[in-house]
Design an enzyme around this catalytic site. Sequence first.
Site, short mmCIF file in Angstrom:
data_model
loop_
_atom_site.label_atom_id
_atom_site.label_comp_id
_atom_site.label_asym_id
_atom_site.label_seq_id
_atom_site.Cartn_x
_atom_site.Cartn_y
_atom_site.Cartn_z
N LYS A 109 13.70 -14.19 -10.27
CA LYS A 109 13.34 -13.16 -11.26
C LYS A 109 12.34 -13.73 -12.26
O LYS A 109 11.33 -13.11 -12.56
CB LYS A 109 14.56 -12.68 -12.05
CG LYS A 109 15.49 -11.70 -11.43
CD LYS A 109 14.96 -10.34 -11.14
CE LYS A 109 14.28 -10.32 -9.79
NZ LYS A 109 15.07 -9.86 -8.68
N TRP B 99 -2.43 -2.85 -1.65
CA TRP B 99 -2.03 -4.26 -1.75
C TRP B 99 -2.85 -4.98 -0.68
O TRP B 99 -2.66 -4.75 0.52
CB TRP B 99 -0.53 -4.40 -1.49
CG TRP B 99 -0.02 -5.79 -1.73
CD1 TRP B 99 0.33 -6.33 -2.94
CD2 TRP B 99 0.19 -6.82 -0.76
NE1 TRP B 99 0.76 -7.63 -2.76
CE2 TRP B 99 0.68 -7.95 -1.44
CE3 TRP B 99 0.03 -6.89 0.63
CZ2 TRP B 99 1.01 -9.15 -0.80
CZ3 TRP B 99 0.35 -8.08 1.28
CH2 TRP B 99 0.83 -9.19 0.56
N GLU C 38 8.81 -14.46 -10.66
CA GLU C 38 8.00 -13.33 -10.20
C GLU C 38 7.46 -12.47 -11.34
O GLU C 38 6.40 -11.88 -11.21
CB GLU C 38 8.71 -12.49 -9.13
CG GLU C 38 9.84 -11.63 -9.59
CD GLU C 38 10.47 -10.83 -8.44
OE1 GLU C 38 9.77 -10.46 -7.50
OE2 GLU C 38 11.69 -10.57 -8.51
N GLU D 273 18.66 -16.43 -7.64
CA GLU D 273 18.16 -15.11 -8.03
C GLU D 273 17.55 -15.16 -9.44
O GLU D 273 16.50 -14.56 -9.69
CB GLU D 273 19.31 -14.09 -7.94
CG GLU D 273 19.01 -12.70 -8.48
CD GLU D 273 17.87 -11.98 -7.79
OE1 GLU D 273 17.35 -12.46 -6.78
OE2 GLU D 273 17.48 -10.92 -8.30
N LYS E 283 6.31 -4.00 -4.06
CA LYS E 283 7.76 -3.86 -3.95
C LYS E 283 8.24 -3.84 -2.51
O LYS E 283 9.21 -4.47 -2.16
CB LYS E 283 8.22 -2.59 -4.66
CG LYS E 283 9.74 -2.50 -4.66
CD LYS E 283 10.27 -1.70 -5.79
CE LYS E 283 11.78 -1.78 -5.84
NZ LYS E 283 12.28 -3.07 -6.32
N HIS F 110 20.51 -35.33 -5.98
CA HIS F 110 19.89 -35.75 -4.73
C HIS F 110 18.37 -35.63 -4.79
O HIS F 110 17.70 -35.64 -3.76
CB HIS F 110 20.46 -34.96 -3.56
CG HIS F 110 21.93 -35.19 -3.39
ND1 HIS F 110 22.45 -36.35 -2.89
CD2 HIS F 110 23.00 -34.42 -3.74
CE1 HIS F 110 23.78 -36.29 -2.89
NE2 HIS F 110 24.14 -35.12 -3.41
N CYS G 290 0.83 -1.20 0.00
CA CYS G 290 0.00 0.00 0.00
C CYS G 290 0.87 1.26 0.00
O CYS G 290 1.93 1.29 0.61
CB CYS G 290 -0.95 0.10 1.19
SG CYS G 290 -2.06 -1.29 1.35
N ASN H 147 -1.79 2.37 5.59
CA ASN H 147 -0.87 1.30 5.17
C ASN H 147 -0.42 0.60 6.44
O ASN H 147 0.10 1.24 7.35
CB ASN H 147 0.33 1.91 4.44
CG ASN H 147 1.43 0.89 4.21
OD1 ASN H 147 1.16 -0.30 4.03
ND2 ASN H 147 2.67 1.33 4.20
N GLY H 148 -0.66 -0.71 6.49
CA GLY H 148 -0.28 -1.46 7.69
C GLY H 148 -1.38 -2.45 8.03
O GLY H 148 -2.24 -2.74 7.20
N ARG I 280 3.94 -0.15 -4.90
CA ARG I 280 3.69 -0.68 -3.56
C ARG I 280 2.42 -1.52 -3.48
O ARG I 280 2.14 -2.14 -2.46
CB ARG I 280 3.58 0.47 -2.54
CG ARG I 280 4.81 1.33 -2.50
CD ARG I 280 4.63 2.46 -1.52
NE ARG I 280 4.51 1.98 -0.16
CZ ARG I 280 5.54 1.74 0.64
NH1 ARG I 280 6.77 1.94 0.21
NH2 ARG I 280 5.35 1.29 1.86
O1 M6R Z 1 13.45 -3.88 0.12
P1 M6R Z 1 14.03 -5.22 0.41
O2 M6R Z 1 15.36 -5.43 -0.26
O3 M6R Z 1 14.11 -5.51 1.87
O4 M6R Z 1 13.02 -6.27 -0.23
C1 M6R Z 1 13.20 -7.64 -0.08
C2 M6R Z 1 12.31 -8.42 -1.01
O5 M6R Z 1 10.97 -8.14 -0.77
C3 M6R Z 1 12.63 -8.13 -2.49
O6 M6R Z 1 13.97 -8.36 -2.78
C4 M6R Z 1 11.75 -9.01 -3.39
O7 M6R Z 1 12.13 -10.34 -3.27
C5 M6R Z 1 11.82 -8.56 -4.85
N1 M6R Z 1 10.52 -8.64 -5.44
C6 M6R Z 1 12.71 -9.39 -5.69
O8 M6R Z 1 12.75 -9.00 -7.02
#
Ligand code: M6R
Length: 612
Positions: A489, A75, A492, A485, A607, A508, A2, A101-102, A27
Amino acid sequence: MCGIVGYVGPRRVVPILLEGLRRLEYRGYDSAGLVYHHQGQLQRFRAKGKLVNLEEVVDEHIGVASGTGIGHTRWATHGAPTKDNAHPHTDCSGELVVVHNGIIENYSSLRSELTAKGHVFSSETDTEVLAHLIEEHLEDDLVAAVRAALAEVEGSYAVGVLWAREPELLVAARNQSPLVMGVGEEACFIASDIPALLPYTREVIFLDDMELAVLEKGRYTISRVDDAQLLDKAVTTIDWNAAMAEKAGFRHFMLKEIFEQPQAILNTVSGRIIPDTGLVELPEIGLDEADIRQLERISLVACGTSWHAALVAKYWLEKWVGIPVEVDIASEFRYRHLLLNERVLTIAISQSGETADTLAGIRRASSLGAKVLTICNVVGSTMTREADGVIYTHAGPEIGVASTKAFTSQLAALFLFTLYLGQVRGTMDSALRREYGSGLIALCGVIEAELPRLQKEIRALIEKYYTARDFLFVGRGVNFPIALEGALKLKEISYIHAEGYAAGELKHGPIALIDDDMPVLGLVPRDGVYQKTVSNLEEIKARQGRLVLIGTGGDQHLAGLSEDVLYLPEVLEDLNPLLYTIPAQLLSYEIAHRRGCDVDQPRNLAKSVTVE
Ligand code: M6R
């Protein structure tokens, strides 16, 4: 999780709110809404889905009102992403509105009590409770009513509150959710994050937990939520500008941010290492050299992509500094039995500096006596204010939900930190630091030069792979976290199921998944574990796996394993994670784009994850 915005001033309020929401849409984008004062009444507009839907609804009202308003992009946590659940929420009279937000954790009991008193609810959200609670306390003083309501609330909040009878007043407060105030000549702003303020002001005040701000035209006061005595808060000037948070001709923020990486890494490293001498300086880390020499262990804590950066750093720190390093996912760390003390340095890695789990992790670490350092991209964010020291990554605003330049900048900062510890503890001599420091700086040029070619080759390559249902990513050693990673990527932003594995771990169990339908991306630079990785790739090929390889230029053996090989220049082995990340990001980006996915705003994500 949010985004909220608010404005009090002389200008047209709706465009300011919409622009702020546009800059905060990363957000959350389940719904959006805004409310403003007009001719003695509150005008409220809400729409399900992305901001564009709200823009259509308010279109004809854009030029109508000047003055005061608040907005929200959601969100969803409590209640489905519907119009009824969209903020702003109102009390029974419709005269009082709240954006939030919260999470109000005790909302259920409060709702029952308020319902028993006759309040009628029109949404399933926790936030609406707050509107009715303020109404319950409201006589003629909005600020007092907000204070009284917040005293009954448990949980996290950043809130903005308006009342129809006070057209030039905005009350805001925060507890465990980010909120920053902007200060202009005749106007005051609130926002969940700095980019929303950048078109209007770079003078900001970071509100701390349990603080309440009263905003009026061109003036403001700040106090604690539970104490009316005024506080004197510092105004900070932000060195980001509005253009930095724009797409600058790129199709997506993510693509722009991928291409910004050479500069972001360079900005993170510049001024902190003297290439000629190999001397590293990190004055802001809040640890003196004696503290550093006494360290017995380092504990790295982070979430998501930032956690992958931590995993890479473990390899570096243990190899070059000889110090034991443990790496935790913050949501586990915060609740596990922690063995920390003043000789364990806890490092929180976070782009936003607001991630709820990571924040809770450092609070626990501090309470156990550990020193806390944060590696963070957002100046003034909560983590940077709560930690004992900071290493800022200077990546500039990252807007794409999928983290790219923040990740490689984190790696650069962590590598610098490794060099610094090696320098202070005497485990790396100056020649070695010079070699690696210069190598890191030179790497920026390498990435810059390779990016256009890689994008072209990957665009052609993905035609064979973009319809895949699953994908595996494998790597060994310091590149194993890059396999994780790469997989994150891809999943997501393209919604393809993807997993990252240590290449040696496949046999394994996961190797059972291999068939001619399973693309496997192998990270296979010519490094100390090259032969081992190649053997693992042979095992995949023997089972008809479809290999896509990223390796060192001139490695003919790879061409025998797969017809799809992306070659990269040879760089210092320890720096490969920064380089090999780039094609993995581009591959995910191009596949997602080819599949027609919303790259910058993938479904279900936000984000900045400011809830547990
Ligand atoms: O702001 P932060 O680095 O603490 O965020 C951590 C994760 O939420 C963030 O890296 C998330 O995994 C991204 N969507 C990855 O692309």
